[in-house]
Design a protein around this motif. Structure first.
Motif, mmCIF file in Angstrom:
data_model
loop_
_atom_site.group_PDB
_atom_site.id
_atom_site.type_symbol
_atom_site.label_atom_id
_atom_site.label_comp_id
_atom_site.label_asym_id
_atom_site.label_seq_id
_atom_site.Cartn_x
_atom_site.Cartn_y
_atom_site.Cartn_z
ATOM 1 N N ALA A 148 -0.854 10.382 -16.752
ATOM 2 C CA ALA A 148 -0.332 10.240 -18.381
ATOM 3 C C ALA A 148 -0.934 8.902 -18.887
ATOM 4 O O ALA A 148 -1.143 8.839 -20.096
ATOM 5 N N SER A 149 -1.085 7.779 -17.973
ATOM 6 C CA SER A 149 -1.636 6.489 -18.540
ATOM 7 C C SER A 149 -2.819 6.858 -18.992
ATOM 8 O O SER A 149 -3.510 6.313 -20.146
ATOM 9 N N ALA A 150 -3.870 7.630 -18.280
ATOM 10 C CA ALA A 150 -5.253 7.521 -18.418
ATOM 11 C C ALA A 150 -5.429 8.480 -19.806
ATOM 12 O O ALA A 150 -6.197 8.348 -20.715
ATOM 13 N N GLY A 151 -4.507 9.471 -19.902
ATOM 14 C CA GLY A 151 -4.335 10.421 -21.166
ATOM 15 C C GLY A 151 -4.142 9.756 -22.242
ATOM 16 O O GLY A 151 -4.462 10.064 -23.579
ATOM 17 N N GLU A 195 0.612 -1.353 -0.099
ATOM 18 C CA GLU A 195 -0.058 -0.037 -0.097
ATOM 19 C C GLU A 195 0.811 1.101 0.090
ATOM 20 O O GLU A 195 0.430 2.232 -0.670
ATOM 21 N N GLN A 196 1.749 1.389 0.749
ATOM 22 C CA GLN A 196 2.647 2.458 0.845
ATOM 23 C C GLN A 196 3.376 2.709 -0.468
ATOM 24 O O GLN A 196 3.819 3.768 -0.844
ATOM 25 N N ALA A 197 4.077 1.540 -0.871
ATOM 26 C CA ALA A 197 4.747 1.601 -2.218
ATOM 27 C C ALA A 197 4.014 1.942 -3.262
ATOM 28 O O ALA A 197 4.523 2.978 -4.058
ATOM 29 N N LEU A 198 2.647 1.711 -3.339
ATOM 30 C CA LEU A 198 1.907 2.255 -4.615
ATOM 31 C C LEU A 198 1.652 3.811 -4.288
ATOM 32 O O LEU A 198 1.253 4.394 -5.416
ATOM 33 N N LYS A 199 1.664 4.135 -2.938
ATOM 34 C CA LYS A 199 0.994 5.407 -2.770
ATOM 35 C C LYS A 199 2.414 6.525 -3.063
ATOM 36 O O LYS A 199 2.024 7.761 -3.356
ATOM 37 N N LEU A 200 3.555 6.103 -3.210
ATOM 38 C CA LEU A 200 4.707 6.887 -3.473
ATOM 39 C C LEU A 200 4.862 6.835 -4.934
ATOM 40 O O LEU A 200 5.733 7.920 -5.486
ATOM 41 N N VAL A 201 4.137 6.255 -5.618
ATOM 42 C CA VAL A 201 4.205 6.524 -7.226
ATOM 43 C C VAL A 201 3.442 7.735 -7.489
ATOM 44 O O VAL A 201 2.276 8.079 -7.223
ATOM 45 N N PRO A 202 3.982 8.609 -8.219
ATOM 46 C CA PRO A 202 3.418 9.898 -8.713
ATOM 47 C C PRO A 202 2.099 9.775 -9.148
ATOM 48 O O PRO A 202 1.976 8.964 -10.216
ATOM 49 N N THR A 203 1.093 10.678 -8.887
ATOM 50 C CA THR A 203 0.027 10.915 -9.540
ATOM 51 C C THR A 203 0.150 11.101 -11.029
ATOM 52 O O THR A 203 -0.647 10.728 -11.860
ATOM 53 N N SER A 204 1.059 11.544 -11.370
ATOM 54 C CA SER A 204 1.254 12.019 -12.953
ATOM 55 C C SER A 204 1.512 10.706 -13.711
ATOM 56 O O SER A 204 1.184 10.865 -14.913
#
Length: 348
Positions: A211-214, A198-207
Motif C-alpha cells: 500500500a505504501s509503495a502504491g 527482526e521478528q517484529a518487522l516480519k510480523l507486519v503484513p506485506t499489504s
C-alpha cells in the motif's frame, strides 16, 4: 413431437429425483450433525476430554509455580524491610544503628549503566534487525552470517562477556568503571534487541508495504513511517526484555564496574553543576563529566550478591529488599513503556 416431449419429461423427472435425493441426503447430514453437537458424548470421550482439560490446567499451574514461588519469597522477605530511608540512603557500616542504611547509590548506578548499555545497543540492534528483515534479502549469504553470529552472541555466557569487556576497557583505561559495565551490558542486550526487531518487522503484513509503495512511498519512507511504527510495541517489548536481563546481570559487573559504597561520581558532579552559577566554572565542570564515568560504580545485582552471602543479618535483609526493589523497577518500566506505546498507536 411426442417423443421429444417424453424425453423432456423424463429429463425433468430425473432432475427432480436428483434434487429430492440430495435434499434427503442433506437432511440426513443435518440430523447427524445435530446429533453429534447436541447429544452428550459417550462416557469414554467425556472422560478423555475432561481428563485432558485437567492435565492442561495442572501443567499450566506447574509451569507458573516457580514464578509465583519466587515472587512470594522475594516480596515476602523484601517488603517487610522496605522504607523510604532505604531508597534514599547510602549503605551504612556494619553494626552502626544510628545511621540510615540503604542502597540509593546502587539504584542510581544500575540506572546509569543500563542507560549506557541502552544508548549503545538499541540503535545498533534496531538497525541490525531492520537489515536482517528488510534489506538483507538481496544477499542471503551475508544475512545468514549476521543472523548466525547474532544468535551465537545471544548464547555466550555473561561472564565471558565480562572478561571481554575487562580486557578491552578496564585494562586499557586501567580502572574499573561504569563505562566498562555499561559496555558489557550493551553486548548482552544487543542480540536480544536485534533478533526481536527482526521478528517484529516480519510480523507486519506485506499489504502495508504494498500500500505504501502504491501511494508512491520510497523504501526508507515505508520503513520509518509505516513498518517501524506498526512494529513499535513489539520492538519496545524486546528492548525492555533486554534491559531487564541486563539489570539483573552480576558476573560481568563484578569484573568491569566492581562496586562502591558511595554515590556515583556523576551524581555528585551533576549536583555541583546544578548549584553553581552559569559561567566558565560550569563549563569546566561539564568537561569533567566523562571522567566521572571512569570510576567504580555500584549496582543492584552486585549489592544483592554481596549482601546475600554476607554473615551479617542486616545485610541479608537488605539483599531481599534490594531484590524486591529491582523487580519493582523492571515492572514499572515495562508498564510505563507499554502504556506510552499504546497511547501513541491509538492517537495515530
Amino acid at each position: 413431437m411426442v417423443t421429444s416431449r417424453a424425453a423432456g419429461f423424463t429429463r425433468w423427472f430425473n432432475l427432480k429425483s436428483q434434487i429430492s435425493n440430495r435434499m434427503t441426503q442433506a437432511k440426513k447430514i443435518d440430523s447427524i450433525l445435530d446429533a453429534e453437537i447436541n447429544n452428550p458424548l459417550s462416557l469414554s470421550r467425556t472422560f478423555f476430554s475432561r481428563g485432558m482439560t485437567v492435565i492442561a490446567f495442572a501443567l499450566t499451574a506447574l509451569a507458573l509455580l516457580p514464578l509465583f514461588a519466587i515472587l512470594y519469597k522475594i516480596l515476602g522477605e523484601g517488603l517487610t524491610h522496605l522504607s523510604w530511608e532505604v531508597l534514599v540512603s547510602l549503605p551504612a557500616p556494619v553494626g552502626v544503628e544510628d545511621q540510615p542504611n540503604g542502597f540509593a547509590n546502587a539504584i542510581l548506578g544500575t540506572a546509569l549503566m543500563v542507560g549506557i548499555a541502552t544508548l549503545i545497543s538499541v540503535p545498533i540492534g534496531v538497525m541490525t534487525g531492520i537489515f536482517l528483515s528488510e534489506f538483507g534479502r538481496e544477499n542471503k549469504a551475508i544475512t545468514n552470517t549476521i543472523r548466525f553470529i547474532t544468535v551465537i552472541l545471544s548464547s555466550v555466557p555473561s561472564i565471558v562477556v565480562g572478561v571481554f569487556s575487562y580486557a578491552l576497557i578496564v585494562v586499557t583505561t586501567k580502572a574499573f568503571s561504569g563505562v566498562a559495565g555499561g559496555f558489557a551490558l550493551a553486548v548482552i542486550m544487543l542480540p536480544v534487541v536485534a533478533l526481536t526487531t527482526e521478528q517484529a518487522l516480519k510480523l507486519v503484513p506485506t499489504s502495508y508495504r504494498l500500500a505504501s509503495a502504491g501511494l508512491g512511498g520510497g523504501r526508507f519512507q515505508t520503513m520509518f513511517r509505516i513498518i517501524i511504527p506498526s512494529a513499535l510495541p513489539t520492538i519496545t517489548t524486546g528492548i525492555l526484555l533486554a534491559a531487564s536481563r541486563a539489570a539483573g546481570e552480576t558476573a560481568p559487573l563484578i569484573v568491569t564496574a566492581l562496586s562502591s559504597q558511595f554515590w556515583p561520581p556523576l551524581v555528585d558532579k551533576l549536583g555541583e553543576i546544578m548549584q553553581s552559577p552559569i559561567g566558565a566554572e560550569t563549563i569546566s565542570k561539564l568537561k569533567e563529566i566523562p571522567e566521572t564515568l571512569l570510576t567504580p560504580t555500584p549496582s543492584m545485582s552486585v549489592l544483592i550478591y554481596s549482601y546475600a552471602s554476607s554473615p551479617y543479618k542486616e545485610q541479608n535483609e537488605l539483599a531481599w529488599t534490594a531484590a524486591s526493589v529491582l523487580l519493582g523497577m523492571v515492572l514499572i518500566a515495562s508498564v510505563a513503556s507499554r502504556t506510552v506505546t499504546r497511547k501513541r498507536l491509538q492517537n495515530r
